[in-house]
Design a protein around this motif. Structure first.
Motif, PDB file in Angstrom:
ATOM      1  N   ASP A 197       0.829  -1.201   0.000  1.00 30.22           N
ATOM      2  CA  ASP A 197       0.000   0.000   0.000  1.00 30.22           C
ATOM      3  C   ASP A 197       0.869   1.258   0.000  1.00 30.22           C
ATOM      4  O   ASP A 197       0.635   2.191  -0.780  1.00 30.22           O
ATOM      5  CB  ASP A 197      -0.926  -0.006   1.226  1.00 30.22           C
ATOM      6  CG  ASP A 197      -2.223   0.751   0.965  1.00 30.22           C
ATOM      7  OD1 ASP A 197      -2.486   1.086  -0.200  1.00 30.22           O
ATOM      8  OD2 ASP A 197      -2.981   0.996   1.916  1.00 30.22           O
ATOM      9  N   LEU A 198       1.881   1.289   0.863  1.00 33.15           N
ATOM     10  CA  LEU A 198       2.774   2.442   0.909  1.00 33.15           C
ATOM     11  C   LEU A 198       3.578   2.556  -0.381  1.00 33.15           C
ATOM     12  O   LEU A 198       3.761   3.651  -0.918  1.00 33.15           O
ATOM     13  CB  LEU A 198       3.717   2.322   2.106  1.00 33.15           C
ATOM     14  CG  LEU A 198       4.724   3.468   2.290  1.00 33.15           C
ATOM     15  CD1 LEU A 198       3.997   4.778   2.536  1.00 33.15           C
ATOM     16  CD2 LEU A 198       5.679   3.169   3.431  1.00 33.15           C
ATOM     17  N   LEU A 199       4.052   1.438  -0.889  1.00 30.86           N
ATOM     18  CA  LEU A 199       4.821   1.420  -2.134  1.00 30.86           C
ATOM     19  C   LEU A 199       4.024   2.046  -3.270  1.00 30.86           C
ATOM     20  O   LEU A 199       4.486   2.969  -3.950  1.00 30.86           O
ATOM     21  CB  LEU A 199       5.194  -0.022  -2.483  1.00 30.86           C
ATOM     22  CG  LEU A 199       5.843  -0.270  -3.842  1.00 30.86           C
ATOM     23  CD1 LEU A 199       7.203   0.396  -3.929  1.00 30.86           C
ATOM     24  CD2 LEU A 199       5.945  -1.763  -4.133  1.00 30.86           C
ATOM     25  N   SER A 234       8.776  -4.278   3.555  1.00 29.64           N
ATOM     26  CA  SER A 234       8.797  -4.781   2.185  1.00 29.64           C
ATOM     27  C   SER A 234       8.664  -3.618   1.206  1.00 29.64           C
ATOM     28  O   SER A 234       9.368  -3.560   0.191  1.00 29.64           O
ATOM     29  CB  SER A 234       7.660  -5.784   1.976  1.00 29.64           C
ATOM     30  OG  SER A 234       7.590  -6.203   0.631  1.00 29.64           O
ATOM     31  N   SER A 235       7.785  -2.672   1.518  1.00 25.44           N
ATOM     32  CA  SER A 235       7.639  -1.484   0.673  1.00 25.44           C
ATOM     33  C   SER A 235       8.903  -0.635   0.704  1.00 25.44           C
ATOM     34  O   SER A 235       9.389  -0.177  -0.338  1.00 25.44           O
ATOM     35  CB  SER A 235       6.442  -0.648   1.139  1.00 25.44           C
ATOM     36  OG  SER A 235       5.213  -1.268   0.807  1.00 25.44           O
ATOM     37  N   LEU A 236       9.445  -0.420   1.904  1.00 26.15           N
ATOM     38  CA  LEU A 236      10.631   0.435   2.018  1.00 26.15           C
ATOM     39  C   LEU A 236      11.822  -0.155   1.281  1.00 26.15           C
ATOM     40  O   LEU A 236      12.634   0.585   0.703  1.00 26.15           O
ATOM     41  CB  LEU A 236      10.987   0.650   3.494  1.00 26.15           C
ATOM     42  CG  LEU A 236       9.966   1.413   4.347  1.00 26.15           C
ATOM     43  CD1 LEU A 236      10.540   1.714   5.723  1.00 26.15           C
ATOM     44  CD2 LEU A 236       9.512   2.689   3.661  1.00 26.15           C
ATOM     45  N   ALA A 237      11.945  -1.489   1.279  1.00 20.56           N
ATOM     46  CA  ALA A 237      13.055  -2.129   0.581  1.00 20.56           C
ATOM     47  C   ALA A 237      12.999  -1.875  -0.919  1.00 20.56           C
ATOM     48  O   ALA A 237      14.029  -1.915  -1.608  1.00 20.56           O
ATOM     49  CB  ALA A 237      13.048  -3.631   0.851  1.00 20.56           C
ATOM     50  N   ARG A 238      11.822  -1.598  -1.437  1.00 17.76           N
ATOM     51  CA  ARG A 238      11.647  -1.339  -2.860  1.00 17.76           C
ATOM     52  C   ARG A 238      11.646   0.161  -3.177  1.00 17.76           C
ATOM     53  O   ARG A 238      11.658   0.544  -4.354  1.00 17.76           O
ATOM     54  CB  ARG A 238      10.341  -1.987  -3.347  1.00 17.76           C
ATOM     55  CG  ARG A 238      10.418  -3.504  -3.375  1.00 17.76           C
ATOM     56  CD  ARG A 238       9.065  -4.170  -3.320  1.00 17.76           C
ATOM     57  NE  ARG A 238       9.196  -5.616  -3.473  1.00 17.76           N
ATOM     58  CZ  ARG A 238       9.595  -6.445  -2.512  1.00 17.76           C
ATOM     59  NH1 ARG A 238       9.887  -5.963  -1.309  1.00 17.76           N
ATOM     60  NH2 ARG A 238       9.701  -7.743  -2.723  1.00 17.76           N
ATOM     61  N   LEU A 239      11.629   0.983  -2.146  1.00 14.92           N
ATOM     62  CA  LEU A 239      11.554   2.426  -2.340  1.00 14.92           C
ATOM     63  C   LEU A 239      12.873   3.138  -2.075  1.00 14.92           C
ATOM     64  O   LEU A 239      13.199   4.129  -2.732  1.00 14.92           O
ATOM     65  CB  LEU A 239      10.492   3.027  -1.403  1.00 14.92           C
ATOM     66  CG  LEU A 239       9.031   2.727  -1.718  1.00 14.92           C
ATOM     67  CD1 LEU A 239       8.153   3.047  -0.510  1.00 14.92           C
ATOM     68  CD2 LEU A 239       8.566   3.538  -2.928  1.00 14.92           C
ATOM     69  N   ALA A 240      13.630   2.658  -1.096  1.00 11.56           N
ATOM     70  CA  ALA A 240      14.792   3.399  -0.609  1.00 11.56           C
ATOM     71  C   ALA A 240      15.971   3.340  -1.572  1.00 11.56           C
ATOM     72  O   ALA A 240      16.287   2.287  -2.125  1.00 11.56           O
ATOM     73  CB  ALA A 240      15.206   2.863   0.760  1.00 11.56           C
ATOM     74  N   ALA A 241      16.610   4.478  -1.757  1.00  8.75           N
ATOM     75  CA  ALA A 241      17.873   4.538  -2.497  1.00  8.75           C
ATOM     76  C   ALA A 241      19.013   4.316  -1.510  1.00  8.75           C
ATOM     77  O   ALA A 241      18.866   4.568  -0.300  1.00  8.75           O
ATOM     78  CB  ALA A 241      18.026   5.897  -3.170  1.00  8.75           C
ATOM     79  N   ASP A 242      20.143   3.836  -1.995  1.00  9.65           N
ATOM     80  CA  ASP A 242      21.302   3.660  -1.127  1.00  9.65           C
ATOM     81  C   ASP A 242      21.634   4.980  -0.429  1.00  9.65           C
ATOM     82  O   ASP A 242      21.621   6.053  -1.051  1.00  9.65           O
ATOM     83  CB  ASP A 242      22.510   3.193  -1.933  1.00  9.65           C
ATOM     84  CG  ASP A 242      22.401   1.736  -2.360  1.00  9.65           C
ATOM     85  OD1 ASP A 242      21.458   1.064  -1.910  1.00  9.65           O
ATOM     86  OD2 ASP A 242      23.253   1.282  -3.147  1.00  9.65           O
TER      87      ASP A 242
END
Length: 329
Positions: A197-199, A234-242
């Protein structure tokens, strides 16, 4: 305008007069009152957000005060009911309640300010800022970007994540107050504890996966169960840049056991386990006790929990380990 974006349009410009926005929005003191009163204050998590805003508004400490909280909780304000106000006053009078909010607010503000300075300053010219993003997960009435950002931070985009009724109340309260946004602000209506949902919601609102981002989760992760934590990270792992960071306060379930209205579900270990549940992407995970931080700000707290920070680095994943794990499954 930024405010029009709160109703589903695009956020194109933070400039322009609040009075013009109010006219286009059709906002009056009456609509502001209706929006605030329509919030489901019987929802324990939203009530907790109100309690924090009430304490900040009444603290008299300029370092944590904000215009929205002062408007909502002013002595002559009718934006919240008399019953809600009474409940908030009782909570604020509880031992350590106010000190916990003030310590947590100041400590998070310090981390965010330091991150912005490191991330957005280019070379010796401190007036030139790179683009960066701030994501407020469960923003409630949090106004720290109004306190911390200035005209030099126009290239910072803030995503305010919460349920629609909360975002509506924020908007109408701010317009009634005539507050000018310090940067581009994008409202994100979603349930951060639901899978993807957040993603989906952040990407829809223009979030960029290539920009450094700081995720702020104040007074929310402790109340998530495992499924909600797994969905969020799970959403943050797909959103965050290094190089992106997260900061969150985590309450100790043992010390919060007496809270019948909003039981603490997740301990620090539970949160960390969900952070790297899919892959080892969060590094430099550090925690500092809130009671330890209290003395720094001239306050005193019992052992109530910790403030956690971590840095995202996808490039540090050992791809061979991931491949072997996948093939064995």
């Amino acid at each position: 305008s930024s405010w029009e974006g709160m109703r589903g349009g695009s956020v194109n410009d933070a400039a322009g007069g609040a009075s013009c926005r109010a006219k286009r929005r059709g906002c009056t003191a009456r609509t502001a009152r209706e929006s605030c009163m329509s919030m489901k204050f019987d929802d324990p998590l939203k009530m907790r957000a109100l309690e924090a805003a009430f304490i900040r508004a009444k603290s008299g400490d300029a370092a944590v005060r904000d215009s929205l909280s002062e408007t909502v909780f002013a002595a002559d304000s009718d934006l919240v009911s008399a019953e809600t106000r009474r409940r908030l006053e009782l909570h604020a009078a509880a031992p350590s309640a106010a000190d916990l909010v003030l310590v947590r607010t100041k400590a998070i503000d310090e981390v965010v300010s330091a991150w912005l300075s490191e991330t957005t300053t280019v070379g010796a010219d401190r007036d030139f800022k790179r683009y960066a993003q701030i994501v407020l997960i469960g923003c409630g009435l949090d106004m720290r970007h109004y306190r911390l950002l200035s005209e030099k931070d126009k290239n910072v985009v803030v995503f305010e994540v919460d349920h629609r009724d909360v975002l509506d109340a924020r908007l109408d309260g701010l317009i009634a107050r005539g507050c000018e946004p310090p940067c581009l602000i994008e409202p994100v209506s979603c349930d951060a504890g639901q899978q993807n949902d957040l993603l989906d919601a952040l990407l829809w609102r223009g979030y960029r996966i290539d920009l450094p981002t700081i995720f702020i989760a104040e007074s929310i992760l402790s109340y998530f169960n495992k499924a909600q934590l797994d969905a969020l990270f799970s959403s943050l792992a797909r959103l965050a840049a290094d190089g992106s960071r997260i900061i969150a306060d985590i309450l100790d379930p043992a010390t919060a056991a007496g809270d019948q209205h909003l039981p603490v579900l997740a301990a620090l270990g539970d949160v960390v386990a969900s952070m790297n549940g899919e892959a080892l992407v969060w590094h430099h995970i550090e925690s500092v006790s809130l009671d330890g931080l209290a003395s720094k700000f001239g306050k005193s707290l019992p052992a109530v929990g910790a403030l956690m920070t971590a840095e995202f680095d996808y490039s540090a994943i050992d791809v061979s380990d991931v491949s072997s794990t996948s093939s064995s499954e």
